[in-house]
Design a protein around this motif. Structure first.
Motif, mmCIF file in Angstrom:
data_model
loop_
_atom_site.group_PDB
_atom_site.id
_atom_site.type_symbol
_atom_site.label_atom_id
_atom_site.label_comp_id
_atom_site.label_asym_id
_atom_site.label_seq_id
_atom_site.Cartn_x
_atom_site.Cartn_y
_atom_site.Cartn_z
ATOM 1 N N GLU A 159 18.429 37.535 33.196
ATOM 2 C CA GLU A 159 19.131 38.691 32.637
ATOM 3 C C GLU A 159 19.339 38.528 31.126
ATOM 4 O O GLU A 159 19.229 39.502 30.367
ATOM 5 N N ILE A 160 19.618 37.306 30.687
ATOM 6 C CA ILE A 160 19.828 37.057 29.260
ATOM 7 C C ILE A 160 18.531 37.247 28.482
ATOM 8 O O ILE A 160 18.505 37.921 27.444
ATOM 9 N N TYR A 163 17.571 40.917 28.378
ATOM 10 C CA TYR A 163 18.381 41.684 27.422
ATOM 11 C C TYR A 163 17.909 41.434 25.994
ATOM 12 O O TYR A 163 17.834 42.369 25.179
ATOM 13 N N ASP A 193 28.464 38.027 28.883
ATOM 14 C CA ASP A 193 28.860 38.943 27.802
ATOM 15 C C ASP A 193 28.769 38.271 26.437
ATOM 16 O O ASP A 193 28.454 38.926 25.437
ATOM 17 N N LYS A 196 25.165 38.389 25.330
ATOM 18 C CA LYS A 196 24.797 39.741 24.916
ATOM 19 C C LYS A 196 25.411 40.083 23.559
ATOM 20 O O LYS A 196 24.783 40.758 22.738
ATOM 21 N N LYS A 197 26.631 39.608 23.324
ATOM 22 C CA LYS A 197 27.280 39.898 22.049
ATOM 23 C C LYS A 197 26.554 39.209 20.898
ATOM 24 O O LYS A 197 26.377 39.795 19.823
ATOM 25 N N ASP A 200 23.462 41.176 20.245
ATOM 26 C CA ASP A 200 23.802 42.431 19.558
ATOM 27 C C ASP A 200 24.169 42.173 18.097
ATOM 28 O O ASP A 200 23.723 42.903 17.193
#
Length: 247
Positions: A159-160, A163, A193, A196-197, A200
């Protein structure tokens, strides 16, 4: 339980021991310092306290210095009797004695004897003198970084990476070199999270610039992960504005 621990020079000065990474050597000493009178220790909690990683314990297992008894990383120090000579009238049986003898029936355990001063056998300590056993969630030890129990690794590597590819438009694969970086950060309590941060934050800052080439796992998930996670503004402001006019 005895409060002093010893280490045999024949063990710690051997080429087999010295050739190990320093991190594995350090873990061995910490395990020995915290082991009970039968040489059994909950390695998982010691690894968390000292910052050791699963590879450090795996090397100790491969070299024959320790044996892992179950999936919770309850571990037996194989040269315990050579390292430590505990008086029989001071010896306290391990709470994992039955498990140890089940897995290693040939283990030589000293039998406790009555104390010379009181005539009583030392017995086990009160429950509150033992560190609570920690169930393994994210950190398990096994061949090729797989859990001893054979259960799937709970770290969301796929998933990482997916993403990261989605945000950056790249096509990184879910390979071991990337998983190793993710695993290291995950062991430091990073969450999905958090990953993902970081992706981002740095994508908003670097996409469309010469820095875009660094939008890759080796950079994002390396030693600066915490810095990237906690940067205050991912997008640099060109200036304050009033009425749509920058000044």
């Amino acid at each position: 339980m005895a409060q002093r621990r010893m280490f045999s020079n024949r063990i710690t000065n051997s080429a087999r021991f010295i050739k190990m990474p320093l991190s594995s050597q350090a873990l061995y000493f910490h395990l020995g310092l915290h082991a009970d009178d039968d040489g059994v220790v909950e390695a998982f909690s010691i690894m968390r306290q000292t910052g050791a990683v699963e590879d450090d314990l795996r090397i100790l297992v491969a070299k024959g210095f320790v044996s892992v008894l179950n999936d919770d990383l309850v571990t037996y120090i194989t040269d315990w009797n050579e390292n430590n000579k505990i008086r029989a009238d001071r010896k306290v049986d391990s709470i994992y004695k039955d498990l140890l003898l089940k897995i290693m029936p040939t283990a030589e355990l000293k039998q406790p004897k009555p104390r010379a001063d009181t005539g009583k056998v030392a017995g086990r300590p009160m429950d509150n003198q033992w560190t609570a056993q920690v169930r393994l969630g994210k950190d398990r030890l096994g061949k090729d970084s797989k859990p001893l129990s054979g259960n799937p690794d709970p770290i969301p590597y796929g998933e990482i990476i997916s993403y990261l590819n989605q945000v950056t438009g790249k096509t990184f694969k879910n390979v071991e070199s990337h998983k190793k970086l993710i695993r290291a950060r995950w062991n430091e309590k990073a969450t999905l999270d958090d990953f993902k941060k970081v992706i981002d934050n740095k994508s908003s800052e670097w996409l469309g610039t010469d820095m875009a080439k660094y939008l890759q796992p080796s950079t994002l998930f390396g030693n600066k992960f915490d810095q990237y996670l906690n940067q205050t503004n991912a997008i640099k402001q060109k200036g304050d504005s009033y009425g749509g006019i920058e000044f």
